[in-house]
Design a protein around this motif. Structure first.
Motif, mmCIF file in Angstrom:
data_model
loop_
_atom_site.group_PDB
_atom_site.id
_atom_site.type_symbol
_atom_site.label_atom_id
_atom_site.label_comp_id
_atom_site.label_asym_id
_atom_site.label_seq_id
_atom_site.Cartn_x
_atom_site.Cartn_y
_atom_site.Cartn_z
ATOM 1 N N ASN A 52 9.806 -8.847 -13.523
ATOM 2 C CA ASN A 52 8.662 -8.133 -13.530
ATOM 3 C C ASN A 52 9.320 -8.289 -11.737
ATOM 4 O O ASN A 52 10.202 -9.004 -11.398
ATOM 5 N N LEU A 53 8.587 -7.645 -10.798
ATOM 6 C CA LEU A 53 8.883 -7.398 -9.412
ATOM 7 C C LEU A 53 7.828 -7.552 -8.547
ATOM 8 O O LEU A 53 6.021 -6.628 -8.573
ATOM 9 N N VAL A 54 8.152 -8.787 -7.692
ATOM 10 C CA VAL A 54 6.828 -9.583 -7.055
ATOM 11 C C VAL A 54 6.785 -8.959 -5.561
ATOM 12 O O VAL A 54 7.680 -9.235 -4.613
ATOM 13 N N ASP A 55 5.986 -8.572 -5.164
ATOM 14 C CA ASP A 55 5.165 -8.552 -3.860
ATOM 15 C C ASP A 55 4.058 -8.622 -3.404
ATOM 16 O O ASP A 55 3.504 -7.046 -3.081
ATOM 17 N N VAL A 56 3.338 -9.136 -3.954
ATOM 18 C CA VAL A 56 1.850 -9.601 -3.808
ATOM 19 C C VAL A 56 1.325 -11.169 -2.925
ATOM 20 O O VAL A 56 1.773 -11.389 -2.637
ATOM 21 N N TYR A 107 -4.509 4.478 -13.156
ATOM 22 C CA TYR A 107 -5.542 3.634 -12.796
ATOM 23 C C TYR A 107 -5.246 2.362 -12.581
ATOM 24 O O TYR A 107 -4.387 1.809 -12.671
ATOM 25 N N ALA A 108 -5.623 1.726 -11.331
ATOM 26 C CA ALA A 108 -5.226 0.723 -10.741
ATOM 27 C C ALA A 108 -3.742 0.572 -9.864
ATOM 28 O O ALA A 108 -2.714 -0.585 -10.409
ATOM 29 N N ASP A 109 -3.319 1.161 -9.249
ATOM 30 C CA ASP A 109 -2.023 2.004 -8.677
ATOM 31 C C ASP A 109 -1.608 0.765 -7.803
ATOM 32 O O ASP A 109 -0.835 0.442 -7.021
ATOM 33 N N ASN A 110 -1.999 -0.355 -7.394
ATOM 34 C CA ASN A 110 -1.882 -1.165 -7.130
ATOM 35 C C ASN A 110 -0.909 -2.164 -7.936
ATOM 36 O O ASN A 110 0.166 -3.121 -7.077
ATOM 37 N N ILE A 111 -0.748 -1.945 -8.883
ATOM 38 C CA ILE A 111 -0.179 -2.263 -9.985
ATOM 39 C C ILE A 111 0.757 -2.008 -10.236
ATOM 40 O O ILE A 111 -0.382 -0.486 -10.844
ATOM 41 N N ILE A 112 1.819 -1.517 -11.044
ATOM 42 C CA ILE A 112 3.324 -0.603 -11.256
ATOM 43 C C ILE A 112 3.200 -1.145 -13.152
ATOM 44 O O ILE A 112 3.768 -2.099 -12.636
ATOM 45 N N ASN A 162 3.991 -5.234 -8.518
ATOM 46 C CA ASN A 162 3.385 -4.967 -6.982
ATOM 47 C C ASN A 162 3.974 -4.170 -6.466
ATOM 48 O O ASN A 162 4.950 -3.635 -6.109
ATOM 49 N N GLN A 163 2.577 -2.879 -5.911
ATOM 50 C CA GLN A 163 2.876 -1.385 -5.654
ATOM 51 C C GLN A 163 2.162 -1.958 -3.906
ATOM 52 O O GLN A 163 0.903 -1.911 -3.848
ATOM 53 N N PRO A 164 3.260 -1.701 -2.691
ATOM 54 C CA PRO A 164 2.668 -2.016 -1.439
ATOM 55 C C PRO A 164 1.614 -1.042 -0.861
ATOM 56 O O PRO A 164 1.095 -1.214 0.318
ATOM 57 N N PHE A 165 2.373 0.486 -1.601
ATOM 58 C CA PHE A 165 1.546 1.096 -1.134
ATOM 59 C C PHE A 165 -0.160 1.458 -1.391
ATOM 60 O O PHE A 165 -0.825 1.592 -0.344
ATOM 61 N N SER A 166 -0.699 0.671 -2.093
ATOM 62 C CA SER A 166 -1.919 0.796 -2.844
ATOM 63 C C SER A 166 -2.350 -0.810 -2.214
ATOM 64 O O SER A 166 -2.272 -2.047 -3.156
ATOM 65 N N MET A 167 -3.643 -1.598 -1.041
ATOM 66 C CA MET A 167 -4.239 -2.308 -1.386
ATOM 67 C C MET A 167 -2.947 -3.298 -1.023
ATOM 68 O O MET A 167 -2.972 -4.306 -1.150
#
Length: 513
Positions: free
Chosen positions: A358-362, A304-309, A325-330
């Motif tokens: 918090n791991l940030v790539d947004v 669910y909302a896999d653009n964030i882990i 943040n998950q760069p693989f999704s959106m």
């Protein structure tokens, strides 16, 4: 009556209750691949540690022929025992006894065990398998639900509450699990919905199965109601045991400190995880697994909302919560669902003293009319709010993109991060270099003989001068620019420094979550 006769009477009463709803009902439950309430408790608790409370409670309803109706344990088994040596309270609805329906005394038993759990400062686990309110008891049943909801709310943030849906959970009954911290569902066995398929068909004409309407797949991928799904009851109860291992018994206590295994040989892999082309994705799961203790990651709401882990894990044996943040999704953008998912998880970690990493790539908040009209402003504000008021240690690592408001929303220094580290690949700016160059150098680009070449040149210039971690570091917004392979060591160092961070709770505002 002699003592021996009284002991025999006790044995007879116990035998009557322990048979659950009777051999036929138990056989039917087993034929569906489901365990009885007592079998589930035995599987959940450490062997031989369960103590039952209110075994001989009976309902008081006399309406509609209920006066002579015997419902063993009134359809719910309650008590306490040990999980990994720690006391945990539990209630398990017994579908073999009157369909596990909830009436006055059934609810009273659940309320009593919840009160005991709160007083003792111990987690409470609810195993839900019920046909719903006992219609014959009318408003008494409704009152019972209300009393349970009240206790869910009063216990929130004070003791961990976990719900396991192991059968039907419909109507008002769904709100008790929704008020708890974590929900686990069993695939193809459990359903949650306010109105069932028959009512939906009658009122809207829509034909839909119970599984499609409110099954585990629906609530772990579409609605976000459930945190985890399991393929079997055994797996679901094992997940509960694992979840509780990351949590303290109560707010103000410490989660269990675990032994851990270092995997230093993997740390150099972080130096090459970010692609040279900043438009290319990578899997943030790889980063999370390398940074945390070996085999310690337990992800929540992975589909669910896999653009964030959001996941629990351990760092140096200490429980931590990770938001990444998950760069693989959106591209790792924040949207409404990701904001809600992360905000609820942060709130849970803050309530129980679990440090946040918090791991940030947004690249930003997801643009679009749909998001704007659905309230991305309101939902995004939740993320800003919960980070700002969280009193636990907050450690932030900027891996790559950190643009505009989304940079702030991922726990920047301004929102109270205790330490902010940045990799050399970090791009901290108001917006991406391409968009910024179009605005800042618009006139120069338009006046150039070759606008395309000029634009490329200005993008490169902006990237080198502004979209780097060093500008933010020069202002003190980044504490240190580090090699990626140093990240685990830096996080361990910071966590050791902050593990005894003094919490200074302040009155909470009215931000609705």
């Amino acid at each position: 009556m002699t003592t021996a006769e009284k002991l025999a009477q006790l044995d007879a009463h116990s035998a009557r209750v322990l048979r659950c709803g009777g051999p036929k009902a138990v056989e039917k439950q087993h034929a569906l691949g489901k365990r009885t309430a007592r079998e589930r408790i035995e599987l959940l608790m450490d062997t031989g540690t369960f103590t039952e409370v209110d075994r001989f409670v009976r309902h008081r309803c006399t309406s509609f022929g209920m006066g002579d109706k015997d419902i063993p344990a009134d359809g719910v088994v309650t008590g306490y025992g040990k999980i990994d040596g720690r006391t945990v309270f539990v209630y398990a609805q017994d579908f073999t006894a009157q369909g596990g329906s909830l009436g006055e005394m059934h609810a009273a038993k659940i309320c009593k065990i919840m009160d005991m759990a709160l007083e003792a400062g111990c987690p409470v686990v609810g195993l839900c398998d019920s046909g719903g309110a006992r219609i014959q008891e009318a408003v008494d049943a409704l009152s019972g639900y209300g009393q349970i909801f009240y206790r869910n709310a009063c216990s929130s943030g004070r003791i961990p509450q976990v719900s396991v849906i192991m059968g039907p959970c419909a109507g008002g009954a769904v709100y008790s699990p929704a008020l708890t911290d974590l929900i686990v569902m069993v695939e193809k066995e459990s359903q949650m919905f306010i109105t069932g398929p028959a009512v939906v068909a009658a009122t809207t004409g829509e034909e839909i199965s119970a599984e499609d309407l409110g099954g585990a797949d629906t609530h772990t991928t579409m609605s976000g109601v459930a945190h985890l799904s399991a393929r079997s009851e055994e797996e679901a109860l094992g997940a509960v045991r694992c979840l509780l291992s990351y949590l303290p018994s109560k707010a103000g206590a410490r989660p269990p400190l675990m032994d851990f295994t270092e995997h230093e040989e993997l740390q150099p892999l972080l130096d090459t995880v970010i692609p040279d082309d900043s438009s290319l994705p990578y899997d943030m799961h790889d980063v999370v697994r390398i940074l945390l203790d070996e085999d310690s990651v337990m992800e929540l709401q992975p589909y669910y909302a896999d653009n964030i882990i959001t996941c629990f894990g351990r760092l140096g044996g200490h429980s931590v919560g990770v938001i990444a943040n998950q760069p693989f999704s959106m591209g790792g953008s924040l949207d409404i669902n990701a904001s809600d998912k992360a905000a609820r998880f942060i709130q849970l970690c803050d309530a129980f003293g679990i440090p946040l990493i918090n791991l940030v790539d947004v690249p930003g908040f997801l643009p679009g009319a749909d998001q704007e009209h659905a309230g991305i402003i309101r939902h995004g504000a939740k993320l800003l709010y919960v980070y700002s008021v969280a009193e636990v240690p907050k450690l932030t690592v900027v891996l790559r993109k950190a643009y505009g408001g989304s940079y702030l929303a991922m726990c920047s220094k301004d929102l109270g991060a205790d330490f902010v580290y940045a990799w050399p690949t970090a791009e901290i700016a108001v917006m991406g270099a391409a968009g910024a160059a179009n605005v800042v150098f618009r006139k120069e680009i338009q006046a150039a003989e070759d606008p395309k070449a000029a634009r490329r040149e200005k993008i490169q210039l902006y990237s080198e001068q502004f979209a780097t971690p060093y500008m933010a570091a020069s202002r003190g917004f980044v504490d240190l620019v580090i090699r990626p392979s140093e990240t685990r060591a830096r996080l361990l160092e910071a966590l050791e420094l902050l593990i005894n961070k003094e919490r200074q709770p302040h009155p909470r505002g009215n931000m609705p979550l």
